[in-house]
Design a protein around this motif. Structure first.
Motif, short mmCIF file in Angstrom:
data_model
loop_
_atom_site.label_atom_id
_atom_site.label_comp_id
_atom_site.label_asym_id
_atom_site.label_seq_id
_atom_site.Cartn_x
_atom_site.Cartn_y
_atom_site.Cartn_z
N THR A 207 -6.31 -16.65 -14.11
CA THR A 207 -6.61 -15.67 -14.29
C THR A 207 -6.58 -15.21 -15.57
O THR A 207 -5.95 -15.56 -16.58
CB THR A 207 -5.94 -14.27 -13.29
N TRP B 9 -8.86 -8.89 -16.47
CA TRP B 9 -9.88 -8.96 -15.37
C TRP B 9 -9.04 -8.52 -13.99
O TRP B 9 -9.38 -7.14 -13.32
CB TRP B 9 -9.75 -10.27 -14.82
N THR C 149 -8.19 -3.82 -10.86
CA THR C 149 -7.63 -3.81 -10.24
C THR C 149 -6.37 -2.24 -10.17
O THR C 149 -6.40 -1.35 -9.72
CB THR C 149 -6.64 -4.23 -9.40
N CYS D 259 -0.22 -1.87 6.11
CA CYS D 259 0.56 -0.88 4.77
C CYS D 259 0.40 0.27 5.67
O CYS D 259 0.97 1.67 4.69
CB CYS D 259 -0.89 -1.32 3.38
N ARG E 148 -6.29 -16.97 -6.53
CA ARG E 148 -5.51 -15.53 -7.61
C ARG E 148 -6.66 -14.70 -6.95
O ARG E 148 -6.19 -12.76 -7.88
CB ARG E 148 -6.76 -16.40 -9.19
N LEU F 32 -7.76 -8.92 7.05
CA LEU F 32 -6.01 -8.75 6.25
C LEU F 32 -5.25 -9.02 6.68
O LEU F 32 -5.08 -8.85 7.99
CB LEU F 32 -6.38 -6.94 5.34
N ASN G 290 -13.25 -7.21 -0.97
CA ASN G 290 -15.13 -6.81 0.19
C ASN G 290 -15.11 -5.51 1.21
O ASN G 290 -15.29 -4.26 1.10
CB ASN G 290 -16.11 -7.00 -0.06
N VAL H 195 -12.18 -4.79 2.09
CA VAL H 195 -10.65 -3.72 2.89
C VAL H 195 -10.93 -2.98 2.40
O VAL H 195 -11.48 -2.23 2.31
CB VAL H 195 -9.80 -4.68 2.23
N PHE H 196 -12.38 -3.34 0.94
CA PHE H 196 -12.27 -2.30 -0.28
C PHE H 196 -13.38 -1.11 0.55
O PHE H 196 -13.17 0.04 -0.10
CB PHE H 196 -13.23 -2.55 -1.48
N HIS I 139 -2.04 5.31 -1.16
CA HIS I 139 -1.34 3.80 -0.71
C HIS I 139 -1.79 2.92 -1.63
O HIS I 139 -2.90 3.54 -2.86
CB HIS I 139 -2.01 2.80 0.49
N ALA J 31 -3.69 0.57 -3.55
CA ALA J 31 -3.65 -0.63 -3.68
C ALA J 31 -4.40 -1.33 -4.18
O ALA J 31 -4.56 -2.68 -4.45
CB ALA J 31 -4.47 -1.04 -1.85
N ARG K 282 -9.35 1.45 -8.31
CA ARG K 282 -10.81 1.65 -8.08
C ARG K 282 -10.61 2.32 -7.04
O ARG K 282 -11.59 3.21 -6.31
CB ARG K 282 -11.63 0.45 -8.14
N ASN L 222 0.72 -3.41 -5.44
CA ASN L 222 0.50 -2.81 -3.34
C ASN L 222 1.88 -3.68 -3.05
O ASN L 222 1.82 -4.98 -3.20
CB ASN L 222 -0.78 -3.91 -3.68
N PHE M 8 -4.41 3.12 3.88
CA PHE M 8 -4.85 2.30 4.84
C PHE M 8 -4.32 1.11 4.83
O PHE M 8 -3.25 -0.20 3.81
CB PHE M 8 -5.86 2.27 3.86
N GLY M 9 -4.81 0.18 5.86
CA GLY M 9 -4.23 -1.58 5.71
C GLY M 9 -4.97 -1.74 6.88
O GLY M 9 -5.51 -2.17 7.54
C1 LIG Z 1 -9.68 -8.08 -4.17
C2 LIG Z 1 -10.53 -6.39 -5.38
C3 LIG Z 1 -9.42 -6.74 -6.31
C4 LIG Z 1 -11.83 -8.21 -5.45
O1 LIG Z 1 -12.14 -7.02 -6.02
P1 LIG Z 1 -14.04 -7.61 -6.95
O2 LIG Z 1 -14.33 -6.56 -7.50
O3 LIG Z 1 -14.61 -7.06 -5.71
O4 LIG Z 1 -13.87 -9.07 -7.23
P2 LIG Z 1 -15.16 -9.62 -6.23
O5 LIG Z 1 -13.90 -10.57 -5.32
O6 LIG Z 1 -16.12 -9.45 -6.15
O7 LIG Z 1 -14.82 -11.52 -7.03
C5 LIG Z 1 -15.04 -11.25 -8.56
C6 LIG Z 1 -15.37 -12.29 -8.85
O8 LIG Z 1 -13.75 -12.82 -9.71
C7 LIG Z 1 -13.83 -13.43 -9.16
N1 LIG Z 1 -11.80 -13.39 -9.55
C8 LIG Z 1 -10.95 -13.43 -8.16
N2 LIG Z 1 -9.59 -12.69 -8.44
C9 LIG Z 1 -9.85 -12.98 -9.25
C10 LIG Z 1 -8.81 -13.49 -10.68
N3 LIG Z 1 -7.55 -12.71 -10.80
N4 LIG Z 1 -9.24 -13.42 -11.95
C11 LIG Z 1 -9.93 -13.46 -12.83
N5 LIG Z 1 -11.47 -13.24 -11.84
C12 LIG Z 1 -11.38 -13.52 -10.12
C13 LIG Z 1 -14.25 -13.61 -8.13
O9 LIG Z 1 -13.74 -15.47 -8.13
C14 LIG Z 1 -15.32 -13.81 -8.35
O10 LIG Z 1 -15.56 -15.01 -9.00
P3 LIG Z 1 -17.73 -15.40 -8.79
O11 LIG Z 1 -18.41 -13.85 -8.46
O12 LIG Z 1 -17.34 -16.47 -9.53
O13 LIG Z 1 -17.31 -15.95 -7.00
C15 LIG Z 1 -10.89 -6.16 -4.20
O14 LIG Z 1 -11.84 -6.37 -3.85
C16 LIG Z 1 -10.02 -5.10 -4.09
O15 LIG Z 1 -9.39 -4.27 -4.44
N6 LIG Z 1 -10.13 -5.01 -2.31
C17 LIG Z 1 -9.20 -4.37 -1.83
C18 LIG Z 1 -7.78 -5.26 -1.59
C19 LIG Z 1 -6.87 -4.33 -0.67
O16 LIG Z 1 -6.82 -3.83 -0.96
N7 LIG Z 1 -5.99 -5.31 -0.69
C20 LIG Z 1 -4.90 -4.67 0.12
C21 LIG Z 1 -4.64 -3.71 1.32
S1 LIG Z 1 -3.53 -2.95 2.41
#
Ligand SMILES: CC(C)(COP(=O)(O)OP(=O)(O)OC[C@H]1O[C@@H](n2cnc3c(N)ncnc32)[C@H](O)[C@@H]1OP(=O)(O)O)[C@@H](O)C(=O)NCCC(=O)NCCS
Length: 322
Positions: A28, A32, A37, A112, A151, A187, A215, A217-218, A249, A251, A254, A279, A309-310
């Motif tokens: 990572t 990124w 995040t 959560c 990651r 989740l 995605n 959960v987002f 919360h 998380a 964005r 988070n 939310f969670g």
């Molecule tokens: C998890 C989260 C940050 C991912 O962000 P995103 O913009 O949706 O990213 P994607 O899942 O679409 O992944 C995009 C790319 O980044 C990559 N990626 C994921 N984690 C990465 C990291 N830590 N570093 C670099 N790249 C990463 C993925 O593998 C993907 O690569 P690909 O296109 O080659 O497959 C986001 O979906 C999120 O915050 N979701 C909600 C999670 C949450 O709220 N959880 C707790 C609830 S209580």
């Protein structure tokens, strides 16, 4: 509901895990993580320190500010997904640590949303006259159930605890709790329960760690947070203009920004600490509340709205006058 928040406190472990630290652990980059995040760093509890330890310190700080002593505590409710062990409840261990002999104690399982669910459960028990006070705690050591080779999830989580003391009085204005069990697998921590008890295989497959469809959960989170706040304000006969501080919360920045935009609440009225804490599940809201109070951002008389939310999937909003 005749219940007020008479004190708040929180505790974060000292050790900081930064984005550059994570670059050495998984594939990572700091950029990124920050861009996707909003997180720069998170706190990690040392080995041997459990959720009840973080919870106890947060509770002690809240009790001190409320001016309530351990012997007077009547109820302890802990929201957590990382209890010290399956049973006894973490709340019982906090009760022992505090020497709050005689207090009823139990955990709430709403992932959560656990702090907001716990808050409204305890508030209802005070409002009904069953108890004269309660300590409600949100505490989690997510580092213990994080897959540090994934990651997609390991960059998101941190450890911490926050607590409030509830007593009779004017404060809590209304709430809106909800759940959608159809999203149960978006989740979760699959193994270690009665469906999939711990085996060598479950450990080898890392099934005791957090699994998440990011995605899904987002999208759920943005919608659920906005709808739940609107419903809660409606029930209270208030509008977004009455809200001095939204405490969501933490998380993903964005998610917070998208929900605030849907609600029409400007970001200068939104509490955000995810950059420093990640988070922390149930702990995110009470820690952000404590920081807002200690920094003077939320003053006595102000209206705060917490929204969580969670996993579950669950959501919950509580409006209150501080
Ligand atoms: C998890 C989260 C940050 C991912 O962000 P995103 O913009 O949706 O990213 P994607 O899942 O679409 O992944 C995009 C790319 O980044 C990559 N990626 C994921 N984690 C990465 C990291 N830590 N570093 C670099 N790249 C990463 C993925 O593998 C993907 O690569 P690909 O296109 O080659 O497959 C986001 O979906 C999120 O915050 N979701 C909600 C999670 C949450 O709220 N959880 C707790 C609830 S209580």
């Amino acid at each position: 509901m005749n219940v007020r928040l008479s004190g708040v406190g929180s505790y974060l472990p000292e050790r900081v895990l930064s984005n550059p630290d994570l670059e050495k652990m998984v594939d990572t980059t700091s950029e990124w993580i920050l861009e996707r995040t909003g997180i720069r760093e998170r706190r990690i509890a040392p080995d041997g320190v459990a959720t009840s330890d973080l919870a106890t310190i947060a509770a002690q700080r809240a009790m001190e500010r409320a001016g309530i002593s351990a012997g007077d505590v009547e109820l302890i409710v802990v929201g957590t997904v990382t209890p010290d062990m399956m049973f006894p409840s973490t709340a019982c261990l906090v009760q022992r640590n505090l020497q709050a002999t005689g207090a009823a104690a139990f955990d709430v399982g709403a992932a959560c949303s656990g702090f907001v669910y716990g808050l409204m459960t305890a508030a209802s028990m005070i409002s009904s006259g069953l108890y004269r006070n309660a300590i409600v705690i949100g505490a989690d050591t997510l580092s213990r159930i994080t897959d540090w080779t994934d990651r997609g999830t390991c960059v998101l989580f941190g450890d911490g605890a926050g607590a409030v003391v509830l007593e009779p009085g004017e404060g809590i204005l209304g709430s809106c709790l909800g759940a959608d069990g159809k999203g149960w697998d978006a989740l979760m921590q699959p193994a270690g329960g009665s469906l999939m008890p711990a085996t060598h295989e479950t450990v080898d497959k890392r099934l005791h760690t957090i699994k998440m469809n990011g995605n899904q959960v987002f999208k759920f989170a943005v919608r659920a947070m906005a709808n739940s706040v609107i419903e809660c304000l409606d029930r209270c006969g208030m509008t977004r203009d009455d809200v001095n501080l939204l405490i969501p919360h933490q998380a993903n920045t964005r998610i917070i920004e998208a929900a605030a935009a849907r609600l029409g609440i400007p970001l200068d009225r939104v509490a955000v600490n995810i950059d420093k804490c990640g988070n922390m599940s149930s702990a995110s809201i009470p820690v952000a509340l404590d920081q807002a109070v200690q920094s003077g951002r939320l003053k006595r008389g102000d209206v705060g709205v917490m929204v969580a939310f969670g996993g579950g999937l669950t959501w919950g909003t509580a409006a209150f006058r501080w």
